[in-house]
Design a protein around this motif. Structure first.
Motif, PDB file in Angstrom:
ATOM      1  N   GLY A 174       0.320  -0.777   0.292  1.00 37.46           N
ATOM      2  CA  GLY A 174       0.078   0.195   0.152  1.00 37.46           C
ATOM      3  C   GLY A 174       0.983   0.936  -0.152  1.00 37.46           C
ATOM      4  N   LYS A 209       1.905   2.960  -2.259  1.00 38.07           N
ATOM      5  CA  LYS A 209       1.642   3.626  -3.359  1.00 38.07           C
ATOM      6  C   LYS A 209       0.938   4.821  -3.321  1.00 38.07           C
ATOM      7  N   SER A 210      -0.171   4.691  -2.445  1.00 40.07           N
ATOM      8  CA  SER A 210      -1.518   5.193  -1.750  1.00 40.07           C
ATOM      9  C   SER A 210      -0.859   6.375  -0.644  1.00 40.07           C
ATOM     10  N   ARG A 211       0.308   5.564  -0.313  1.00 38.24           N
ATOM     11  CA  ARG A 211       1.132   7.015   0.974  1.00 38.24           C
ATOM     12  C   ARG A 211       1.490   7.786   0.771  1.00 38.24           C
ATOM     13  N   GLU A 259       3.357  11.252  -4.767  1.00 37.06           N
ATOM     14  CA  GLU A 259       4.602  11.295  -6.311  1.00 37.06           C
ATOM     15  C   GLU A 259       5.839  11.400  -6.621  1.00 37.06           C
TER      16      GLU A 259
END
Length: 289
Positions: A55, A57-59, A62
Protein backbone atom coordinates in the motif's frame (compact mmCIF):
# COMPACT_ATOMS: atom_id res chain seq x y z
CA UNK A 1 46.97 -4.19 -35.42
CA UNK A 2 43.55 -4.34 -37.07
CA UNK A 3 43.07 -7.92 -35.86
CA UNK A 4 43.84 -6.86 -32.30
CA UNK A 5 41.43 -3.92 -32.60
CA UNK A 6 38.63 -6.18 -33.86
CA UNK A 7 39.25 -8.62 -31.03
CA UNK A 8 39.22 -5.81 -28.46
CA UNK A 9 35.99 -4.36 -29.85
CA UNK A 10 34.26 -7.75 -29.78
CA UNK A 11 35.53 -8.45 -26.28
CA UNK A 12 34.37 -5.06 -24.99
CA UNK A 13 30.95 -5.41 -26.63
CA UNK A 14 30.47 -8.93 -25.27
CA UNK A 15 31.49 -7.90 -21.76
CA UNK A 16 29.14 -4.92 -21.81
CA UNK A 17 26.28 -7.11 -23.03
CA UNK A 18 26.90 -9.71 -20.31
CA UNK A 19 26.97 -7.03 -17.60
CA UNK A 20 23.80 -5.46 -18.98
CA UNK A 21 21.96 -8.78 -19.08
CA UNK A 22 23.15 -9.73 -15.58
CA UNK A 23 22.01 -6.40 -14.18
CA UNK A 24 18.65 -6.71 -15.89
CA UNK A 25 18.08 -10.23 -14.59
CA UNK A 26 19.11 -9.37 -11.03
CA UNK A 27 16.93 -6.28 -11.05
CA UNK A 28 13.88 -8.39 -11.79
CA UNK A 29 14.41 -10.70 -8.83
CA UNK A 30 12.43 -8.60 -6.41
CA UNK A 31 12.02 -11.33 -3.81
CA UNK A 32 15.76 -11.95 -3.53
CA UNK A 33 16.46 -8.21 -3.37
CA UNK A 34 13.82 -7.75 -0.69
CA UNK A 35 15.21 -10.57 1.45
CA UNK A 36 18.78 -9.33 1.06
CA UNK A 37 18.12 -5.66 1.80
CA UNK A 38 14.74 -5.14 3.46
CA UNK A 39 13.57 -8.25 5.30
CA UNK A 40 15.54 -7.54 8.48
CA UNK A 41 13.29 -4.58 9.25
CA UNK A 42 10.22 -4.85 7.00
CA UNK A 43 7.46 -7.30 6.22
CA UNK A 44 5.35 -6.85 3.10
CA UNK A 45 2.00 -7.06 4.86
CA UNK A 46 2.50 -6.39 8.59
CA UNK A 47 4.39 -3.88 10.70
CA UNK A 48 7.69 -5.16 12.00
CA UNK A 49 10.77 -3.21 13.09
CA UNK A 50 9.68 -0.85 10.32
CA UNK A 51 6.27 -0.29 8.70
CA UNK A 52 4.53 -2.76 6.39
CA UNK A 53 5.30 -1.89 2.78
CA UNK A 54 2.14 -2.97 0.99
CA UNK A 55 0.00 0.00 0.00
CA UNK A 56 3.01 2.30 -0.24
CA UNK A 57 1.77 3.91 -3.45
CA UNK A 58 -1.26 5.35 -1.71
CA UNK A 59 0.85 6.77 1.12
CA UNK A 60 3.98 8.28 -0.37
CA UNK A 61 4.15 11.32 -2.66
CA UNK A 62 4.40 10.68 -6.38
CA UNK A 63 7.46 11.03 -8.58
CA UNK A 64 10.92 9.99 -7.42
CA UNK A 65 10.08 10.14 -3.73
CA UNK A 66 10.53 6.41 -3.13
CA UNK A 67 13.91 6.37 -4.90
CA UNK A 68 15.17 9.37 -2.95
CA UNK A 69 13.93 7.86 0.31
CA UNK A 70 15.70 4.54 -0.28
CA UNK A 71 18.93 6.22 -1.38
CA UNK A 72 19.17 8.89 1.33
CA UNK A 73 16.46 8.83 4.03
CA UNK A 74 18.36 11.19 6.35
CA UNK A 75 18.31 13.96 3.75
CA UNK A 76 14.62 13.35 3.09
CA UNK A 77 13.80 13.60 6.80
CA UNK A 78 15.48 17.00 6.92
CA UNK A 79 13.68 18.40 3.89
CA UNK A 80 10.44 16.51 3.19
CA UNK A 81 7.27 16.65 5.37
CA UNK A 82 6.06 13.08 4.83
CA UNK A 83 9.52 11.69 5.53
CA UNK A 84 9.54 13.68 8.78
CA UNK A 85 6.21 12.16 9.79
CA UNK A 86 7.53 8.63 9.19
CA UNK A 87 10.63 9.33 11.26
CA UNK A 88 8.52 10.75 14.09
CA UNK A 89 6.16 7.77 14.10
CA UNK A 90 8.91 5.14 14.12
CA UNK A 91 11.40 6.98 16.31
CA UNK A 92 14.09 5.97 17.37
CA UNK A 93 14.33 3.59 14.40
CA UNK A 94 16.15 5.16 11.47
CA UNK A 95 15.89 3.89 7.91
CA UNK A 96 19.18 2.52 6.56
CA UNK A 97 20.25 4.10 3.25
CA UNK A 98 20.65 1.81 0.23
CA UNK A 99 22.43 4.03 -2.26
CA UNK A 100 23.66 1.01 -4.22
CA UNK A 101 20.16 0.03 -5.37
CA UNK A 102 19.21 1.18 -8.84
CA UNK A 103 15.76 2.45 -9.80
CA UNK A 104 15.07 -0.86 -11.55
CA UNK A 105 15.99 -2.83 -8.45
CA UNK A 106 13.80 -0.66 -6.25
CA UNK A 107 10.94 -1.11 -8.72
CA UNK A 108 11.44 -4.89 -8.57
CA UNK A 109 11.35 -4.84 -4.76
CA UNK A 110 8.19 -2.76 -4.63
CA UNK A 111 6.50 -4.94 -7.25
CA UNK A 112 7.29 -8.00 -5.13
CA UNK A 113 5.80 -6.21 -2.12
CA UNK A 114 2.64 -5.27 -4.03
CA UNK A 115 2.17 -8.82 -5.35
CA UNK A 116 3.04 -10.55 -2.08
CA UNK A 117 0.50 -12.91 -0.55
CA UNK A 118 1.23 -14.75 2.72
CA UNK A 119 1.73 -18.50 2.21
CA UNK A 120 -1.14 -20.70 3.27
CA UNK A 121 -0.42 -22.74 6.37
CA UNK A 122 -0.39 -26.50 5.69
CA UNK A 123 -3.37 -28.30 7.21
CA UNK A 124 -2.74 -31.76 8.62
CA UNK A 125 -5.45 -34.30 9.26
CA UNK A 126 -6.48 -34.72 12.88
CA UNK A 127 -4.11 -37.04 14.70
CA UNK A 128 -1.96 -37.49 11.61
CA UNK A 129 1.80 -37.12 11.96
CA UNK A 130 4.43 -37.27 9.29
CA UNK A 131 6.27 -40.62 9.28
CA UNK A 132 9.80 -40.40 10.57
CA UNK A 133 12.33 -41.66 8.08
CA UNK A 134 14.86 -44.10 9.52
CA UNK A 135 17.85 -44.98 7.35
CA UNK A 136 19.75 -46.92 10.01
CA UNK A 137 19.24 -50.26 8.26
CA UNK A 138 20.53 -48.89 4.95
CA UNK A 139 23.60 -47.43 6.63
CA UNK A 140 24.23 -50.71 8.42
CA UNK A 141 24.03 -52.72 5.20
CA UNK A 142 26.34 -50.28 3.42
CA UNK A 143 28.84 -50.54 6.27
CA UNK A 144 28.87 -54.33 6.07
CA UNK A 145 29.25 -54.26 2.29
CA UNK A 146 32.17 -51.84 2.51
CA UNK A 147 33.79 -53.96 5.22
CA UNK A 148 33.42 -57.07 3.04
CA UNK A 149 34.92 -55.26 0.04
CA UNK A 150 37.84 -54.08 2.17
CA UNK A 151 38.43 -57.64 3.42
CA UNK A 152 38.40 -59.04 -0.13
CA UNK A 153 40.84 -56.37 -1.31
CA UNK A 154 43.20 -57.16 1.54
CA UNK A 155 43.09 -60.85 0.66
CA UNK A 156 43.74 -60.11 -3.01
CA UNK A 157 46.65 -57.87 -2.06
CA UNK A 158 48.10 -60.58 0.16
CA UNK A 159 47.84 -63.21 -2.57
CA UNK A 160 49.42 -60.92 -5.16
CA UNK A 161 52.33 -60.21 -2.85
CA UNK A 162 52.75 -63.93 -2.27
CA UNK A 163 52.84 -64.65 -6.02
CA UNK A 164 55.32 -61.84 -6.59
CA UNK A 165 57.60 -63.11 -3.85
CA UNK A 166 57.50 -66.65 -5.26
CA UNK A 167 58.33 -65.37 -8.74
CA UNK A 168 61.31 -63.41 -7.43
CA UNK A 169 62.49 -66.28 -5.25
CA UNK A 170 61.82 -64.55 -1.97
CA UNK A 171 60.97 -67.03 0.75
CA UNK A 172 58.48 -66.01 3.36
CA UNK A 173 56.84 -67.84 6.20
CA UNK A 174 53.45 -69.40 5.95
CA UNK A 175 50.70 -66.75 5.94
CA UNK A 176 48.68 -66.44 9.11
CA UNK A 177 44.97 -67.31 8.64
CA UNK A 178 42.79 -64.24 8.78
CA UNK A 179 40.99 -65.44 11.91
CA UNK A 180 44.37 -65.42 13.70
CA UNK A 181 45.73 -62.29 12.03
CA UNK A 182 46.12 -59.54 14.63
CA UNK A 183 45.38 -56.80 12.11
CA UNK A 184 42.09 -58.38 11.11
CA UNK A 185 41.19 -59.12 14.70
CA UNK A 186 41.85 -55.53 15.75
CA UNK A 187 39.86 -54.16 12.80
CA UNK A 188 36.97 -56.46 13.66
CA UNK A 189 37.02 -55.41 17.31
CA UNK A 190 37.05 -51.73 16.37
CA UNK A 191 34.20 -52.27 13.91
CA UNK A 192 32.10 -54.08 16.50
CA UNK A 193 32.90 -51.42 19.08
CA UNK A 194 31.88 -48.62 16.69
CA UNK A 195 28.66 -50.28 15.52
CA UNK A 196 27.75 -51.39 19.02
CA UNK A 197 28.41 -47.93 20.42
CA UNK A 198 26.31 -46.31 17.71
CA UNK A 199 23.33 -48.58 18.36
CA UNK A 200 23.70 -48.21 22.13
CA UNK A 201 23.75 -44.41 22.01
CA UNK A 202 20.81 -44.29 19.61
CA UNK A 203 18.84 -46.63 21.84
CA UNK A 204 19.65 -44.50 24.90
CA UNK A 205 18.55 -41.32 23.13
CA UNK A 206 15.28 -42.98 22.17
CA UNK A 207 14.38 -43.96 25.73
CA UNK A 208 12.17 -40.88 26.02
CA UNK A 209 13.69 -39.57 29.22
CA UNK A 210 12.90 -35.98 28.12
CA UNK A 211 9.32 -36.62 27.03
CA UNK A 212 7.01 -33.76 28.11
CA UNK A 213 9.94 -31.97 29.75
CA UNK A 214 8.90 -28.31 29.84
CA UNK A 215 10.82 -26.24 32.38
CA UNK A 216 9.33 -22.90 33.39
CA UNK A 217 10.96 -20.12 31.40
CA UNK A 218 11.80 -16.77 33.03
CA UNK A 219 10.37 -14.90 30.02
CA UNK A 220 7.25 -16.10 28.25
CA UNK A 221 7.90 -16.59 24.55
CA UNK A 222 5.24 -17.02 21.87
CA UNK A 223 6.26 -18.84 18.71
CA UNK A 224 2.88 -17.89 17.29
CA UNK A 225 3.76 -14.19 17.53
CA UNK A 226 7.37 -14.42 16.37
CA UNK A 227 7.38 -17.17 13.75
CA UNK A 228 3.69 -16.96 12.87
CA UNK A 229 2.50 -13.35 12.86
CA UNK A 230 5.89 -11.70 12.29
CA UNK A 231 7.22 -14.53 10.08
CA UNK A 232 10.69 -14.53 11.61
CA UNK A 233 12.70 -17.45 10.28
CA UNK A 234 13.18 -20.24 12.83
CA UNK A 235 16.89 -20.36 11.99
CA UNK A 236 17.29 -16.69 12.90
CA UNK A 237 16.96 -17.64 16.58
CA UNK A 238 17.80 -21.34 16.44
CA UNK A 239 20.88 -21.36 14.24
CA UNK A 240 22.06 -24.66 15.73
CA UNK A 241 19.06 -26.52 14.34
CA UNK A 242 20.57 -26.56 10.87
CA UNK A 243 23.74 -28.34 11.98
CA UNK A 244 22.64 -30.48 14.93
CA UNK A 245 19.82 -32.42 16.56
CA UNK A 246 18.92 -29.65 18.99
CA UNK A 247 17.57 -26.20 18.20
CA UNK A 248 19.28 -24.59 21.24
CA UNK A 249 17.88 -21.61 23.14
CA UNK A 250 19.10 -18.30 21.67
CA UNK A 251 21.00 -15.82 23.79
CA UNK A 252 19.49 -12.51 24.88
CA UNK A 253 21.74 -10.79 22.34
CA UNK A 254 19.68 -12.38 19.56
CA UNK A 255 16.48 -11.08 21.14
CA UNK A 256 17.93 -7.59 21.45
CA UNK A 257 18.60 -7.37 17.71
CA UNK A 258 14.90 -6.55 17.38
CA UNK A 259 13.89 -5.55 20.90
CA UNK A 260 16.33 -2.67 21.05
CA UNK A 261 13.64 -0.97 18.97
CA UNK A 262 10.52 -3.05 19.71
CA UNK A 263 9.84 -2.29 23.38
CA UNK A 264 6.06 -2.62 23.43
CA UNK A 265 3.71 -5.40 22.35
CA UNK A 266 0.78 -4.15 20.25
CA UNK A 267 -0.57 -7.39 18.82
CA UNK A 268 -3.49 -9.64 19.66
CA UNK A 269 -3.84 -10.88 23.25
CA UNK A 270 -1.44 -13.69 24.17
CA UNK A 271 -2.91 -16.56 26.16
CA UNK A 272 -0.86 -19.33 27.76
CA UNK A 273 -1.79 -23.00 27.57
CA UNK A 274 -3.38 -22.80 31.00
CA UNK A 275 -5.68 -19.98 29.84
CA UNK A 276 -3.87 -17.14 31.63
CA UNK A 277 -3.40 -13.99 29.54
CA UNK A 278 0.17 -12.74 29.18
CA UNK A 279 1.22 -9.10 29.25
CA UNK A 280 3.49 -8.96 26.21
CA UNK A 281 4.99 -5.58 27.06
CA UNK A 282 5.86 -6.73 30.58
CA UNK A 283 7.62 -9.80 29.18
CA UNK A 284 9.64 -7.65 26.78
CA UNK A 285 10.74 -5.41 29.66
CA UNK A 286 12.25 -8.44 31.39
CA UNK A 287 14.92 -8.44 28.68
CA UNK A 288 16.25 -5.16 30.07
CA UNK A 289 16.29 -6.30 33.70
Amino acid sequence: MSVFRKFFNKFFASSFLIILISTSVSAQDGEALFKANCANCHKPDVDFTGPALQGWKSRVPEGDWIYNWVHNPAKMIDTEPYAKSIAAKWKPIVMTPFAQLSHEEIDAIMKYVDDYAPPAAPVAAAGETAPKEDNSLIYGILTLVLALVAFILLQVNSNLRKLTDEKEGIKRGEPVPFWRNKTYLMAGILLLFGVGGYWTINAAIGLGRQTNYKPTQPIYYSHKVHAGVNQISCLYCHGGAQAGKHANIPSVNVCMNCHMAVKEYKGDPIVREDGVQVNGTAEIKKLYA
